[in-house]
Design an enzyme around this catalytic site. Structure first.
Site, PDB file in Angstrom:
ATOM      1  N   ASP A   1       4.958   3.374  -7.929  1.00  0.00           N
ATOM      2  CA  ASP A   1       3.630   3.354  -7.359  1.00  0.00           C
ATOM      3  C   ASP A   1       3.426   4.663  -6.588  1.00  0.00           C
ATOM      4  OD1 ASP A   1       1.149   2.272  -6.501  1.00  0.00           O
ATOM      5  OD2 ASP A   1       2.073   1.667  -4.613  1.00  0.00           O
TER       6      ASP A   1
ATOM      7  N   ASP B   1       0.662   5.405  -3.558  1.00  0.00           N
ATOM      8  CA  ASP B   1       0.389   5.254  -2.130  1.00  0.00           C
ATOM      9  C   ASP B   1       1.310   4.205  -1.517  1.00  0.00           C
ATOM     10  OD1 ASP B   1      -1.667   7.035  -2.647  1.00  0.00           O
ATOM     11  OD2 ASP B   1      -3.141   5.434  -2.955  1.00  0.00           O
TER      12      ASP B   1
END
Length: 559
Positions: free
Chosen positions: A360, A362
Site C-alpha cells: 500500500d 499511504d
C-alpha cells in the site's frame, strides 16, 4: 556547493554505457533530491531514460540535425544557457561535453579530467589508473565517490511503461509466442564487426535443440543484425520453429519482450545490458572484449568465455581462427540456459514468476496525512526506504497498489495524483529503491464525479491492480507478500494467495482492532512498521528456501 536548484547531467552515447551509467545518475538524484535534474543525451539512447525516477526532463543533443556542426553546438549552448543551470555533471568524457557546459555558462562543471578538458571544468576529477580498468558501473560511480556524494545501489535501471509492455506483448503474439511455452531469446548480432559474434551455426544448433525440448526460440536484433539472424535461420534444421523479430523493436519494446523470456542468449552488446536491467536471466558469450569492464550487472547472468592467449584483443575482426568464440560450445550454452529454465510451472512449462512485495502507499511507505494532492504533502515514514532496499536486495519485485478515491471525490485530478506518485518514486530512487510498478485506482465504489462514478474491480480489496501487476511483471503471487495498513490489503492478499502483513502505522492500529469481526481478514503477521515487516518477510523467504513448512503463528503475538 551551496543551493543547487537546477542540474544538467550529460549522459553517455551508447546503449550499454547509458544503462551502466544509471546507478551514478541515481546517486546524483540521491545527493540532490529536491533539484530539477535535466539529462542531455543523444536521441538513440533517450528512450532508455524515459520513466527513470531520477530524471525530471530529457534534453536531446541532435548532432545530426539542429545541433550539427559549430553553429548547431552554439545553438545548443544558448538553449542550455536559458535554463540557468547551477551545476553540470559530465559522465560523458568528451571534450565537447565540457565545452558545451562552459559555453552554456553553467557555474559549476564537474567531470573526469579527460581529453585535455580540465581547464573547462570547475572540478576536474583525476582519473586514476585503477578506475580505468574497473567495471563501467564502478567507473561512473567513481566520479560520484570522488566528490563525496551519496551513493546508490549498483544495479542498472530501465523502466518499461504499461503501454510499452502492451506493444511488446502484441509483437510476441504476432510472432507466435503465446506464453504456453518458455521463450528463449537469441541475439546473434553485434556492432563493430564479427569478432564479438558467437558463430551462427552454433546459435542455430542451440535453437534447434531448445525447440525439440518444447521451448520457443526467438531471434531478436536491430535492423543492422538482419544478416546475422538470417545466417542462423539458414543454418537451422527447423527454421519454421524459429520466431523472428529482428529489426521490429525499439529499445523499450525489446525490453518488454525480454521481460517475458525465460532466458536470453547474447553476445557482448547493448541488448545484453537491456536484459540485465529488466531482470531477464541471460547467458552472455564473451570473446574479444573484456568482461572485467563490461560484464552484465545482474544476479541472473551466466558469463561464458574461453580464455585464450590473445583475448581480450578488442579487435573488430579476428585475424586468425576466432578461437575465443569457437571455444564456447553449444553444450555449455545449452546447459546454462536449462539451468534458468529448470524451475518451471508444471502446467505450462513457463518459468516460475518472480516473487514480489506488494505494498500500500499511504500509511505504509509515506505518512498518512489524509488525501494527498500535491508532492509537498508527501513524506516518507522513517526507515521505510531502508526496509525496501533490503527487500529489493533480496530479489523481490517491488510493486505499489493504492486506492485513490480523492480523484472520484473531486479533491484533486489524475494529473495531480501522478505528480504525487512521481515524487514518491523520486524520493525512493534517491534512497536507492527501485519500484518496479505503481498502480492506483481513482474510483469510489458508490459515489464520485464522472467518469469515476462506478463500481470497479481495481479498488482494493478487488484484485484488478494486483492481477495487472502480476501479468506485466511476471509475478508468482503464491511466493509474494502483500503489506499495508488496512484490512483491505489483507483481504487482497488472501484473495490472490499471497502472504499478508498488517502494519500498525497509518490506520493500522484501528484496523487491527477489527480483525476479530472481519471474516477472512486475519493477516499472517502484524508488524509495528515496514522495517519489522521486511525482517519477517526475509525470514519467511529463508524458510521457503530451506524447505521449512511455513509457520502460521497468531499474528496478534507480534503486535
Amino acid at each position: 556547493m551551496g543551493d543547487v536548484a537546477r542540474i544538467l547531467v550529460r549522459g553517455t552515447n551508447w546503449v550499454g554505457d547509458a544503462l551502466l551509467m544509471t546507478p551514478a545518475l541515481a546517486a546524483v538524484r540521491r545527493t540532490f533530491p529536491r533539484a530539477h535534474l535535466s539529462l542531455l543525451v543523444r536521441p538513440w539512447v533517450a528512450d532508455l531514460f524515459r520513466g527513470n525516477p531520477a530524471v525530471d526532463e530529457l534534453l536531446l543533443y541532435e548532432s545530426a540535425g539542429v545541433h550539427r556542426g559549430i553553429p548547431g553546438r552554439l545553438r545548443l549552448a544558448r538553449e542550455l544557457r536559458r535554463q540557468r543551470f547551477d551545476l553540470a555533471v559530465l559522465f560523458q568524457n568528451a571534450f565537447d561535453a565540457a565545452l558545451l557546459a562552459w559555453l552554456a555558462r553553467i557555474p559549476e562543471r564537474i567531470g573526469f579530467a579527460t581529453q585535455g578538458r580540465g581547464f573547462l571544468l570547475t572540478r576536474a576529477v583525476p582519473l586514476s589508473p585503477e578506475l580505468r580498468v574497473r567495471h563501467q558501473v564502478e567507473y561512473y560511480l567513481g566520479l560520484v565517490r570522488a566528490l563525496g556524494w551519496a551513493e546508490a545501489p549498483p544495479e542498472p535501471l530501465l523502466v518499461v511503461s504499461p503501454e510499452e509492455q502492451d506493444r511488446a506483448d502484441a509483437l510476441l503474439r504476432e510472432a507466435g509466442c503465446d506464453g504456453t511455452t518458455s521463450i528463449v531469446a537469441l541475439n546473434p548480432g553485434a556492432v563493430y564487426g564479427t569478432a564479438k559474434r558467437w558463430p551462427a551455426e552454433r546459435y542455430a544448433a542451440l535453437a534447434d535443440r531448445l525447440a525439440a525440448e518444447g521451448c520457443r526460440p526467438l531471434l531478436v536484433g536491430a535492423p543492422s543484425d538482419a544478416q546475422a539472424t538470417a545466417a542462423v535461420r539458414a543454418a537451422s534444421a527447423r527454421p519454421e520453429g524459429l520466431a523472428d523479430l529482428t529489426g521490429r523493436t525499439d529499445l523499450k519494446t525489446l525490453a518488454g519482450i525480454l521481460r517475458r523470456c525465460g532466458a536470453f542468449v547474447t553476445n557482448d552488446t547493448g541488448a545484453m545490458h537491456v536484459a540485465a536491467a529488466v531482470g531477464t536471466p541471460l547467458v552472455a558469450i564473451f570473446g574479444p572484449t573484456d568482461p572485467t569492464t563490461t560484464a552484465p550487472v545482474s544476479r541472473h547472468a551466466t558469463l561464458l568465455r574461453q580464455p585464450v592467449f590473445c583475448s581480450p584483443c578488442l579487435l573488430r575482426e579476428c585475424p586468425i581462427d576466432h578461437r575465443c568464440m569457437r571455444g564456447v560450445s553449444v553444450e555449455e550454452v545449452h546447459r546454462a540456459v536449462r539451468s534458468f529454465l529448470r524451475d518451471e510451472n508444471r502446467s505450462g512449462g513457463a518459468p516460475r514468476g518472480r516473487p514480489a512485495v506488494i505494498l500500500d502507499r499511504d500509511g505504509t511507505i509515506n505518512e498518512e496525512v489524509g488525501y494527498i494532492g500535491s508532492p509537498e504533502q508527501l513524506r516518507l515514514i522513517p526507515g521505510a526506504a531502508a526496509a525496501l532496499r533490503r527487500l529489493q536486495a533480496a530479489g523481490f519485485c517491488l510493486v505499489i497498489v493504492t486506492n485513490q478515491a480523492g480523484v472520484a471525490r473531486g479533491y484533486f485530478d489524475e494529473t495531480a495524483l501522478q505528480r504525487v506518485n512521481a515524487h514518491l518514486l523520486a524520493l525512493l530512487a534517491a534512497e536507492g529503491v527501485r519500484v518496479n510498478g505503481l498502480y492506483y485506482c481513482p474510483h469510489h465504489p458508490t459515489e464520485g464525479h464522472a467518469p469515476y462514478r462506478q463500481v470497479c474491480q481495481c479498488r482494493k480489496p478487488g484484485d484488478g491492480m494486483i492481477r495487472r501487476a502480476a501479468e506485466e511483471h511476471g509475478l508468482d503471487l503464491a511466493r509474494s507478500f502483500v503489506i499495508g495498513d488496512h484490512l483491505s490489503d489483507v483481504l487482497l492478499g488472501r484473495g490472490v494467495g499471497a502472504r499478508t502483513v498488517l502494519l500498525l502505522t497509518g490506520h493500522g492500529r484501528e484496523e487491527a482492532d477489527k480483525i476479530s469481526t472481519a471474516a477472512g481478514a486475519v493477516p499472517d503477521h502484524i508488524a509495528a512498521d515496514l522495517e519489522e515487516a521486511s525482517a519477517w518477510v526475509l525470514a519467511e523467504m529463508a524458510r521457503d528456501s530451506a524447505g521449512v513448512p511455513t509457520h502460521r503463528a497468531d499474528p496478534r503475538g507480534s503486535a
